[in-house]
Design an enzyme around this catalytic site. Structure first.
Site, PDB file in Angstrom:
ATOM      1  N   LYS A   1       0.824  -1.220   0.000  1.00  9.21           N
ATOM      2  CA  LYS A   1       0.000   0.000   0.000  1.00  9.21           C
ATOM      3  C   LYS A   1       0.858   1.271   0.000  1.00  9.21           C
ATOM      4  O   LYS A   1       0.582   2.194  -0.756  1.00  9.21           O
ATOM      5  CB  LYS A   1      -0.899  -0.053   1.241  1.00  9.21           C
TER       6      LYS A   1
ATOM      7  N   ARG B   1      -9.441   3.743   9.227  1.00  9.59           N
ATOM      8  CA  ARG B   1      -9.233   2.344   9.596  1.00  9.59           C
ATOM      9  C   ARG B   1     -10.397   1.797  10.414  1.00  9.59           C
ATOM     10  O   ARG B   1     -10.369   0.634  10.797  1.00  9.59           O
ATOM     11  CB  ARG B   1      -7.976   2.231  10.440  1.00  9.59           C
TER      12      ARG B   1
ATOM     13  N   ARG C   1      10.504  -6.684   5.345  1.00  6.81           N
ATOM     14  CA  ARG C   1      10.436  -5.245   5.055  1.00  6.81           C
ATOM     15  C   ARG C   1      11.421  -4.432   5.902  1.00  6.81           C
ATOM     16  O   ARG C   1      11.589  -4.667   7.091  1.00  6.81           O
ATOM     17  CB  ARG C   1       9.022  -4.747   5.336  1.00  6.81           C
TER      18      ARG C   1
ATOM     19  N   ARG D   1      10.913  -1.834  11.080  1.00  9.49           N
ATOM     20  CA  ARG D   1       9.983  -1.035  11.881  1.00  9.49           C
ATOM     21  C   ARG D   1       9.785  -1.662  13.259  1.00  9.49           C
ATOM     22  O   ARG D   1       9.733  -2.879  13.381  1.00  9.49           O
ATOM     23  CB  ARG D   1       8.612  -0.963  11.174  1.00  9.49           C
TER      24      ARG D   1
ATOM     25  N   ARG E   1      -2.064  -6.131  14.157  1.00 10.17           N
ATOM     26  CA  ARG E   1      -2.462  -5.237  13.063  1.00 10.17           C
ATOM     27  C   ARG E   1      -3.329  -5.966  12.044  1.00 10.17           C
ATOM     28  O   ARG E   1      -4.306  -5.416  11.537  1.00 10.17           O
ATOM     29  CB  ARG E   1      -1.224  -4.636  12.401  1.00 10.17           C
TER      30      ARG E   1
HETATM   31  P1  AMP Z   1       0.755   2.014   9.185  1.00 10.82           P
HETATM   32  O1  AMP Z   1       2.082   2.592   8.844  1.00 10.82           O
HETATM   33  O2  AMP Z   1      -0.354   2.530   8.296  1.00 10.82           O
HETATM   34  O3  AMP Z   1       0.791   0.499   9.268  1.00 10.82           O
HETATM   35  O4  AMP Z   1       0.381   2.529  10.659  1.00 10.82           O
HETATM   36  C1  AMP Z   1       1.210   2.229  11.765  1.00 10.82           C
HETATM   37  C2  AMP Z   1       0.429   2.313  13.052  1.00 10.82           C
HETATM   38  O5  AMP Z   1      -0.057   3.656  13.237  1.00 10.82           O
HETATM   39  C3  AMP Z   1      -0.817   1.439  13.136  1.00 10.82           C
HETATM   40  O6  AMP Z   1      -0.503   0.109  13.519  1.00 10.82           O
HETATM   41  C4  AMP Z   1      -1.618   2.179  14.206  1.00 10.82           C
HETATM   42  O7  AMP Z   1      -1.103   1.937  15.496  1.00 10.82           O
HETATM   43  C5  AMP Z   1      -1.345   3.635  13.865  1.00 10.82           C
HETATM   44  N1  AMP Z   1      -2.330   4.191  12.901  1.00 10.82           N
HETATM   45  C6  AMP Z   1      -2.075   4.679  11.652  1.00 10.82           C
HETATM   46  N2  AMP Z   1      -3.194   5.118  11.061  1.00 10.82           N
HETATM   47  C7  AMP Z   1      -4.195   4.892  11.953  1.00 10.82           C
HETATM   48  C8  AMP Z   1      -5.600   5.116  11.929  1.00 10.82           C
HETATM   49  N3  AMP Z   1      -6.214   5.627  10.852  1.00 10.82           N
HETATM   50  N4  AMP Z   1      -6.323   4.752  13.028  1.00 10.82           N
HETATM   51  C9  AMP Z   1      -5.723   4.232  14.113  1.00 10.82           C
HETATM   52  N5  AMP Z   1      -4.418   3.982  14.201  1.00 10.82           N
HETATM   53  C10 AMP Z   1      -3.634   4.311  13.137  1.00 10.82           C
END
Ligand code: AMP
Length: 217
Positions: A14, A90, A124, A155, A166
């Protein structure tokens, strides 16, 4: 201008596709995950509040996310060029709130089966600016991003427990947000399996075709 939301489970590619689409459509790429990681690194008030949640792979509460996203959507670049949202919304609450504060032209579900994403996540590696690599890449092996010179690392939330949390949140909560966009006639599902270039071209043709059709009606 184009206003797109990109859905896809962790490791579906993504972030990579969002960057490519953002360049193609000249719309800012807004990754809430990147914004939160930056807030944590900078030690801002929001960063301090969300650090443990991010490390556990859980979702940040909707109210905090809405503060973050509202603020970002107010910026001039978004007003002029639209947006490519990556990682937001989300939950169904976030989805409904988003549609109250802005028009969304289309939400795209980048569909990759769960079995495939697990391998991708464990290999990753990312730099501090969010450029994405795989463990065998030169950038990952040298530990330095060739684009911006920042360290390339795994990460903090790419550990097995956080990844499971997640993927569960995606199945339980984000799937409902996608269903909400679908009920509004705004969801397009695109097969995300394949190399990045192939998937990118598949995405652009599906998006353009759908937006052309919508414009005709
Ligand atoms: P990502 O890089 O999109 O996988 O986001 C990393 C982490 O940020 C996620 O596992 C959540 O803890 C937090 N996060 C990012 N976007 C959101 C969202 N829209 N709602 C809630 N938590 C978020």
């Amino acid at each position: 201008m184009i206003r797109l939301v990109l859905f896809g489970r962790q490791g579906a590619g993504k972030g990579t596709q969002a960057s490519m689409l953002s360049e193609h459509y000249k719309a800012p790429h807004i990754s809430t995950g990147d914004m939160l990681r930056e807030a944590v690194a900078e030690g801002t008030a929001v960063g301090t509040r969300v650090r443990a949640i991010l490390d556990a792979g859980e979702l940040v509460p909707d109210e905090t996310m809405l503060e973050v996203i509202k603020d970002r959507l107010d910026h001039d670049d978004v007003q002029q060029h639209g947006f490519l949202l990556d990682g937001f919304p989300r939950t169904v609450g976030q989805a409904k709130s988003l549609l109250k504060i802005t028009v969304v032209d289309l939400a795209v579900d980048l569909d990759v089966p769960e079995g495939l994403v697990l391998d991708r996540i464990s290999s990753r590696r990312v730099c501090q600016q969010g450029h994405i690599y795989t463990v065998g890449d030169h950038a990952a092996q040298s530990g330095v991003c060739p684009v911006d010179g920042t360290p390339v690392v795994q990460r903090d939330d790419d550990t097995p427990d956080a990844v499971t949390a997640r993927l569960d949140a995606y199945k339980v909560k984000t799937a409902v947000a996608m269903a909400y966009f679908d009920s509004q006639g705004l969801l397009l599902t695109v097969d995300g399996v394949g190399d990045p270039e192939t998937v990118f071209h598949r995405l652009v043709s599906a998006i353009d075709e759908r937006l052309d059709n919508d414009a005709r009606w």
